[in-house]
Design a protein around this motif. Structure first.
Motif, mmCIF file in Angstrom:
data_model
loop_
_atom_site.group_PDB
_atom_site.id
_atom_site.type_symbol
_atom_site.label_atom_id
_atom_site.label_comp_id
_atom_site.label_asym_id
_atom_site.label_seq_id
_atom_site.Cartn_x
_atom_site.Cartn_y
_atom_site.Cartn_z
ATOM 1 N N HIS A 111 0.866 -1.172 -0.151
ATOM 2 C CA HIS A 111 -0.047 0.016 -0.255
ATOM 3 C C HIS A 111 0.942 1.177 0.057
ATOM 4 O O HIS A 111 2.032 1.225 0.412
ATOM 5 N N CYS A 112 0.407 2.318 -0.374
ATOM 6 C CA CYS A 112 0.950 3.689 -0.344
ATOM 7 C C CYS A 112 0.942 3.860 1.220
ATOM 8 O O CYS A 112 0.159 3.895 2.072
ATOM 9 N N ASP A 113 2.437 4.393 1.812
ATOM 10 C CA ASP A 113 2.341 4.610 3.318
ATOM 11 C C ASP A 113 2.572 6.041 3.427
ATOM 12 O O ASP A 113 3.031 6.607 4.263
ATOM 13 N N ILE A 114 2.042 6.913 2.485
ATOM 14 C CA ILE A 114 2.200 8.459 2.516
ATOM 15 C C ILE A 114 0.918 8.865 2.537
ATOM 16 O O ILE A 114 0.347 8.752 1.277
ATOM 17 N N MET A 115 0.224 9.571 3.492
ATOM 18 C CA MET A 115 -1.183 10.010 3.285
ATOM 19 C C MET A 115 -1.163 11.066 2.210
ATOM 20 O O MET A 115 -0.516 12.266 2.048
ATOM 21 N N CYS A 116 -1.952 10.713 0.986
ATOM 22 C CA CYS A 116 -1.927 11.305 -0.325
ATOM 23 C C CYS A 116 -3.024 11.796 -0.491
ATOM 24 O O CYS A 116 -3.092 12.564 -1.728
ATOM 25 N N GLY A 117 -4.156 11.874 0.011
ATOM 26 C CA GLY A 117 -5.350 12.439 -0.120
ATOM 27 C C GLY A 117 -6.571 11.562 0.261
ATOM 28 O O GLY A 117 -6.446 10.655 0.746
ATOM 29 N N SER A 118 -7.655 12.034 -0.167
ATOM 30 C CA SER A 118 -9.007 11.279 0.082
ATOM 31 C C SER A 118 -9.211 9.669 -0.692
ATOM 32 O O SER A 118 -9.703 9.064 0.001
ATOM 33 N N GLY A 119 -8.365 9.575 -1.481
ATOM 34 C CA GLY A 119 -8.382 8.208 -2.199
ATOM 35 C C GLY A 119 -7.313 7.280 -1.598
ATOM 36 O O GLY A 119 -6.938 6.367 -2.034
ATOM 37 N N HIS A 120 -6.363 7.795 -0.622
ATOM 38 C CA HIS A 120 -5.273 7.059 -0.187
ATOM 39 C C HIS A 120 -5.436 5.683 0.153
ATOM 40 O O HIS A 120 -4.543 4.689 -0.004
ATOM 41 N N SER A 121 -6.677 5.369 1.063
ATOM 42 C CA SER A 121 -6.960 4.016 1.487
ATOM 43 C C SER A 121 -7.055 2.859 0.299
ATOM 44 O O SER A 121 -6.922 1.579 0.625
ATOM 45 N N LYS A 122 -7.187 3.344 -0.774
ATOM 46 C CA LYS A 122 -7.394 2.574 -1.980
ATOM 47 C C LYS A 122 -6.352 2.225 -2.794
ATOM 48 O O LYS A 122 -6.210 1.430 -3.672
ATOM 49 N N MET A 123 -5.474 2.665 -2.370
ATOM 50 C CA MET A 123 -3.932 2.467 -2.911
ATOM 51 C C MET A 123 -3.243 1.312 -2.513
ATOM 52 O O MET A 123 -2.335 1.219 -1.725
ATOM 53 N N VAL A 124 -3.880 -0.002 -2.999
ATOM 54 C CA VAL A 124 -3.107 -1.283 -2.831
ATOM 55 C C VAL A 124 -2.958 -2.078 -4.071
ATOM 56 O O VAL A 124 -3.606 -1.650 -5.195
ATOM 57 N N ALA A 125 -2.020 -2.729 -4.022
ATOM 58 C CA ALA A 125 -1.526 -3.751 -5.099
ATOM 59 C C ALA A 125 -0.911 -4.911 -4.408
ATOM 60 O O ALA A 125 -0.628 -4.908 -3.343
ATOM 61 N N LYS A 126 -0.546 -5.923 -5.171
ATOM 62 C CA LYS A 126 0.201 -7.040 -4.725
ATOM 63 C C LYS A 126 1.313 -7.212 -5.401
ATOM 64 O O LYS A 126 1.584 -6.995 -6.763
ATOM 65 N N LEU A 127 2.303 -7.864 -4.811
ATOM 66 C CA LEU A 127 3.691 -8.184 -5.233
ATOM 67 C C LEU A 127 4.041 -9.800 -5.140
ATOM 68 O O LEU A 127 3.353 -10.261 -4.210
ATOM 69 N N VAL A 128 3.821 -10.446 -6.540
ATOM 70 C CA VAL A 128 3.743 -11.826 -6.366
ATOM 71 C C VAL A 128 5.105 -12.376 -6.720
ATOM 72 O O VAL A 128 5.805 -11.921 -7.522
ATOM 73 N N VAL A 129 5.672 -13.288 -5.747
ATOM 74 C CA VAL A 129 7.086 -13.902 -6.017
ATOM 75 C C VAL A 129 6.754 -15.280 -6.302
ATOM 76 O O VAL A 129 6.322 -16.021 -5.622
ATOM 77 N N GLU A 130 7.304 -15.570 -7.286
ATOM 78 C CA GLU A 130 7.153 -17.017 -7.902
ATOM 79 C C GLU A 130 8.367 -17.820 -7.854
ATOM 80 O O GLU A 130 9.772 -17.366 -7.984
#
Length: 130
Positions: A111-130
């Motif tokens: 996730h984004c770890d710097i409060m960047c505005g109203s949509g900050h909580s939606k800033m998530v993605a995945k890192l897949v390690v194969e």
């Protein structure tokens, strides 16, 4: 007596400040065998770039190979963003690439770890390690 009390208080305050600084530095360490992440300091065999813009990352999933030194770069295209992979104790700052080797396969949400505005909580993605 007041002078002695003031000296003691000053010394305790200095110790607390120094302890807090030392603890913060240790908490930001990204080298840990227990998390399966190593900052190797060697040349990367692979590279990925994570782009952050307007409360989202440019991809929902990023994939890297287990055990391969990988340079990961965060590009913040519209201001300040950071990345934290909590399970790996890995943090990325914008435009400061890190070469890491992740030794444990799996899916790691970040996730984004710097409060960047109203949509900050939606800033998530995945890192897949194969």
């Amino acid at each position: 007596m007041k002078k002695l009390l003031l000296i003691a208080f000053t010394m305790v305050a200095a110790v607390l400040v120094l302890a807090a600084c030392g603890a913060n530095k240790a908490d930001n360490s990204n080298t840990s065998g227990s998390t399966g992440v190593e900052e190797t300091g060697t040349a990367a065999s692979a590279k990925i770039t994570i782009k952050a813009k307007r409360y989202e990352f440019d991809q929902p999933v990023y994939t890297i190979k287990k055990g391969v030194p990988t340079e990961i770069t965060l590009k913040s295209e519209d201001g300040m963003h950071g990345v934290e992979v909590s399970d790996l104790k890995l943090k990325l700052d914008s435009d400061e690439p890190k070469v890491v080797t992740i030794n444990d396969a799996g899916e790691y949400e970040f996730h984004c770890d710097i409060m960047c505005g109203s949509g900050h909580s939606k800033m998530v993605a995945k890192l897949v390690v194969e």
